[in-house]
Design a protein around this motif. Structure first.
Motif, PDB file in Angstrom:
ATOM      1  N   GLY A 141       0.791  -1.236   0.000  1.00  0.00           N
ATOM      2  CA  GLY A 141       0.000   0.000   0.000  1.00  0.00           C
ATOM      3  C   GLY A 141       0.814   1.272   0.000  1.00  0.00           C
ATOM      4  O   GLY A 141       0.626   2.157   0.853  1.00  0.00           O
ATOM      5  N   LEU A 142       1.712   1.406  -0.972  1.00  0.00           N
ATOM      6  CA  LEU A 142       2.601   2.559  -1.046  1.00  0.00           C
ATOM      7  C   LEU A 142       2.569   3.143  -2.460  1.00  0.00           C
ATOM      8  O   LEU A 142       2.711   2.415  -3.440  1.00  0.00           O
ATOM      9  CB  LEU A 142       4.035   2.112  -0.695  1.00  0.00           C
ATOM     10  N   GLU A 170      16.389   2.338  -6.120  1.00  0.00           N
ATOM     11  CA  GLU A 170      14.943   2.567  -6.195  1.00  0.00           C
ATOM     12  C   GLU A 170      14.498   3.462  -5.036  1.00  0.00           C
ATOM     13  O   GLU A 170      15.145   3.485  -3.985  1.00  0.00           O
ATOM     14  CB  GLU A 170      14.189   1.222  -6.134  1.00  0.00           C
ATOM     15  N   PRO A 171      13.408   4.192  -5.203  1.00  0.00           N
ATOM     16  CA  PRO A 171      12.573   4.321  -6.407  1.00  0.00           C
ATOM     17  C   PRO A 171      13.237   5.250  -7.431  1.00  0.00           C
ATOM     18  O   PRO A 171      13.767   6.287  -7.067  1.00  0.00           O
ATOM     19  CB  PRO A 171      11.286   4.923  -5.871  1.00  0.00           C
ATOM     20  N   ASN A 172      13.170   4.858  -8.701  1.00  0.00           N
ATOM     21  CA  ASN A 172      13.849   5.651  -9.731  1.00  0.00           C
ATOM     22  C   ASN A 172      12.892   6.240 -10.765  1.00  0.00           C
ATOM     23  O   ASN A 172      13.320   6.951 -11.676  1.00  0.00           O
ATOM     24  CB  ASN A 172      14.912   4.797 -10.437  1.00  0.00           C
ATOM     25  N   ASN A 173      11.617   5.899 -10.649  1.00  0.00           N
ATOM     26  CA  ASN A 173      10.597   6.441 -11.568  1.00  0.00           C
ATOM     27  C   ASN A 173      11.004   6.286 -13.030  1.00  0.00           C
ATOM     28  O   ASN A 173      10.863   7.193 -13.847  1.00  0.00           O
ATOM     29  CB  ASN A 173      10.321   7.922 -11.266  1.00  0.00           C
ATOM     30  N   SER A 174      11.491   5.120 -13.364  1.00  0.00           N
ATOM     31  CA  SER A 174      11.905   4.854 -14.738  1.00  0.00           C
ATOM     32  C   SER A 174      10.726   4.995 -15.688  1.00  0.00           C
ATOM     33  O   SER A 174       9.663   4.425 -15.461  1.00  0.00           O
ATOM     34  CB  SER A 174      12.477   3.427 -14.835  1.00  0.00           C
ATOM     35  N   GLY A 175      10.904   5.790 -16.732  1.00  0.00           N
ATOM     36  CA  GLY A 175       9.816   6.021 -17.681  1.00  0.00           C
ATOM     37  C   GLY A 175       8.836   7.071 -17.209  1.00  0.00           C
ATOM     38  O   GLY A 175       7.821   7.327 -17.856  1.00  0.00           O
ATOM     39  N   SER A 176       9.100   7.679 -16.072  1.00  0.00           N
ATOM     40  CA  SER A 176       8.286   8.787 -15.524  1.00  0.00           C
ATOM     41  C   SER A 176       6.851   8.413 -15.177  1.00  0.00           C
ATOM     42  O   SER A 176       5.981   9.271 -15.082  1.00  0.00           O
ATOM     43  CB  SER A 176       8.257   9.975 -16.513  1.00  0.00           C
ATOM     44  N   ASN A 177       6.584   7.130 -14.971  1.00  0.00           N
ATOM     45  CA  ASN A 177       5.215   6.763 -14.578  1.00  0.00           C
ATOM     46  C   ASN A 177       5.188   5.612 -13.576  1.00  0.00           C
ATOM     47  O   ASN A 177       4.198   4.913 -13.460  1.00  0.00           O
ATOM     48  CB  ASN A 177       4.389   6.378 -15.813  1.00  0.00           C
ATOM     49  N   GLU A 178       6.280   5.396 -12.838  1.00  0.00           N
ATOM     50  CA  GLU A 178       6.308   4.331 -11.836  1.00  0.00           C
ATOM     51  C   GLU A 178       5.830   4.881 -10.493  1.00  0.00           C
ATOM     52  O   GLU A 178       6.634   5.374  -9.695  1.00  0.00           O
ATOM     53  CB  GLU A 178       7.718   3.742 -11.743  1.00  0.00           C
ATOM     54  N   ASP A 179       4.542   4.782 -10.265  1.00  0.00           N
ATOM     55  CA  ASP A 179       3.929   5.449  -9.112  1.00  0.00           C
ATOM     56  C   ASP A 179       3.440   4.490  -8.026  1.00  0.00           C
ATOM     57  O   ASP A 179       2.840   4.942  -7.043  1.00  0.00           O
ATOM     58  CB  ASP A 179       2.735   6.297  -9.579  1.00  0.00           C
ATOM     59  N   TRP A 184       9.762  -6.862  -4.648  1.00  0.00           N
ATOM     60  CA  TRP A 184      10.414  -7.505  -5.772  1.00  0.00           C
ATOM     61  C   TRP A 184      10.798  -8.942  -5.395  1.00  0.00           C
ATOM     62  O   TRP A 184      10.578  -9.398  -4.266  1.00  0.00           O
ATOM     63  CB  TRP A 184      11.666  -6.693  -6.183  1.00  0.00           C
ATOM     64  N   ILE A 185      11.399  -9.636  -6.348  1.00  0.00           N
ATOM     65  CA  ILE A 185      11.745 -11.048  -6.169  1.00  0.00           C
ATOM     66  C   ILE A 185      12.617 -11.265  -4.940  1.00  0.00           C
ATOM     67  O   ILE A 185      12.463 -12.231  -4.212  1.00  0.00           O
ATOM     68  CB  ILE A 185      12.435 -11.592  -7.434  1.00  0.00           C
ATOM     69  N   SER A 186      13.523 -10.354  -4.690  1.00  0.00           N
ATOM     70  CA  SER A 186      14.439 -10.507  -3.551  1.00  0.00           C
ATOM     71  C   SER A 186      13.802 -10.093  -2.230  1.00  0.00           C
ATOM     72  O   SER A 186      14.430 -10.205  -1.181  1.00  0.00           O
ATOM     73  CB  SER A 186      15.689  -9.665  -3.785  1.00  0.00           C
ATOM     74  N   GLY A 187      12.561  -9.603  -2.267  1.00  0.00           N
ATOM     75  CA  GLY A 187      11.900  -9.119  -1.055  1.00  0.00           C
ATOM     76  C   GLY A 187      12.051  -7.631  -0.864  1.00  0.00           C
ATOM     77  O   GLY A 187      11.389  -7.027  -0.019  1.00  0.00           O
ATOM     78  N   GLU A 188      12.942  -6.994  -1.650  1.00  0.00           N
ATOM     79  CA  GLU A 188      13.117  -5.543  -1.571  1.00  0.00           C
ATOM     80  C   GLU A 188      12.015  -4.848  -2.361  1.00  0.00           C
ATOM     81  O   GLU A 188      11.338  -5.445  -3.186  1.00  0.00           O
ATOM     82  CB  GLU A 188      14.498  -5.165  -2.121  1.00  0.00           C
ATOM     83  N   TRP A 189      11.838  -3.542  -2.095  1.00  0.00           N
ATOM     84  CA  TRP A 189      10.770  -2.794  -2.740  1.00  0.00           C
ATOM     85  C   TRP A 189      11.245  -2.221  -4.072  1.00  0.00           C
ATOM     86  O   TRP A 189      12.417  -1.894  -4.254  1.00  0.00           O
ATOM     87  CB  TRP A 189      10.308  -1.642  -1.857  1.00  0.00           C
ATOM     88  N   ASN A 190      10.272  -2.066  -4.969  1.00  0.00           N
ATOM     89  CA  ASN A 190      10.562  -1.489  -6.270  1.00  0.00           C
ATOM     90  C   ASN A 190       9.359  -0.667  -6.711  1.00  0.00           C
ATOM     91  O   ASN A 190       8.214  -1.019  -6.428  1.00  0.00           O
ATOM     92  CB  ASN A 190      10.833  -2.603  -7.287  1.00  0.00           C
ATOM     93  N   ASP A 191       9.627   0.462  -7.384  1.00  0.00           N
ATOM     94  CA  ASP A 191       8.509   1.218  -7.945  1.00  0.00           C
ATOM     95  C   ASP A 191       8.290   0.788  -9.392  1.00  0.00           C
ATOM     96  O   ASP A 191       9.237   0.495 -10.127  1.00  0.00           O
ATOM     97  CB  ASP A 191       8.753   2.734  -7.836  1.00  0.00           C
ATOM     98  N   VAL A 192       7.023   0.727  -9.798  1.00  0.00           N
ATOM     99  CA  VAL A 192       6.668   0.260 -11.126  1.00  0.00           C
ATOM    100  C   VAL A 192       5.356   0.932 -11.518  1.00  0.00           C
ATOM    101  O   VAL A 192       4.647   1.480 -10.660  1.00  0.00           O
ATOM    102  CB  VAL A 192       6.535  -1.287 -11.138  1.00  0.00           C
ATOM    103  N   TYR A 193       5.040   0.928 -12.821  1.00  0.00           N
ATOM    104  CA  TYR A 193       3.775   1.549 -13.255  1.00  0.00           C
ATOM    105  C   TYR A 193       2.597   0.781 -12.651  1.00  0.00           C
ATOM    106  O   TYR A 193       2.621  -0.449 -12.543  1.00  0.00           O
ATOM    107  CB  TYR A 193       3.702   1.608 -14.776  1.00  0.00           C
TER     108      TYR A 193
END
Length: 208
Positions: A141-142, A170-179, A184-193
């Motif tokens: 929920g982020l 991360e978060p790197n907002n790759s593509g300017s729409n990762e909100d 992620w697979i390793s258990g770490e967080w990632n930003d994605v569209y």
């Protein structure tokens, strides 16, 4: 009186007796039928009364049985006997989805189950979720949809002062729409569209 007249009188007498016997037989049959019908009504009324009494007693016993069952079951299923797909951890219940969907649909589906996307605000909860997700991607929920770079937990938990576990870079907002954020697979967080489809984690408080 001659013999012929005597014979006729006897015949009439016999016919009357036969008729009377028939009437008595019909009367007896009807009387028996009436008594049988009355007896059936009485038996039905008694049976109905007994059923009503038993039902009333069962209604008195059932609340106690439910209470005992709830007390017994709460040790095995703290999230409730009707929520066995939910898992308990540190005072809350968690649901790990079996299907993939977008972030917004995941949020809505959690809300339909009177819960919300999981808020990970401690290392202990991170470990629990990370172990349970088994190297798959799960929404949490982020989001920073409201203001780019201003990440917010959907329940209002202060993001800036609580635990985070972003993957390096991360978060790197790759593509300017990762909100939206997921594990992620390793258990770490990632930003994605947010329209990306993955599993999701819901959380809710223990039932009252």
């Amino acid at each position: 009186m001659d013999e012929e007249h005597l014979h006729d009188d006897l015949h009439v007498f016999e016919d009357r007796n036969f008729f009377q016997l028939k009437l008595r037989s019909f009367f007896t049959v009807y009387l028996l039928l009436a008594l049988s019908f009355l007896l059936n009504i009485i038996l039905f009324a008694v049976s109905l009364s007994r059923v009503s009494t038993v039902s009333s007693k069962l209604n008195e016993v059932r609340p106690e049985e439910k209470q005992n069952f709830s007390g017994r079951d709460s040790l095995l299923f703290p999230c409730g006997p009707g929520s066995r797909e939910w898992e308990y951890f540190d005072g809350k219940c968690y649901y790990f989805s079996l299907t993939r969907t977008s972030w917004h649909k995941a949020k809505a589906q959690c809300e339909e189950m009177r819960s919300q996307l999981a808020i990970i605000n401690s290392y202990a909860k991170q470990n629990f979720v990370m172990f349970r997700t088994r190297n798959e991607r799960f929404w949490i929920g982020l989001t920073d949809e409201n203001s780019e770079g201003e990440w917010e937990w959907i329940d209002g938990t202060d993001y800036k002062t609580t635990f985070t576990f972003w993957k390096e870079g991360e978060p790197n907002n790759s593509g300017s729409n990762e909100d939206c954020a997921h594990i992620w697979i390793s258990g770490e967080w990632n930003d994605v569209y947010c329209t990306y489809e993955c599993y999701y984690v819901c959380e809710k408080p223990l039932p009252d």
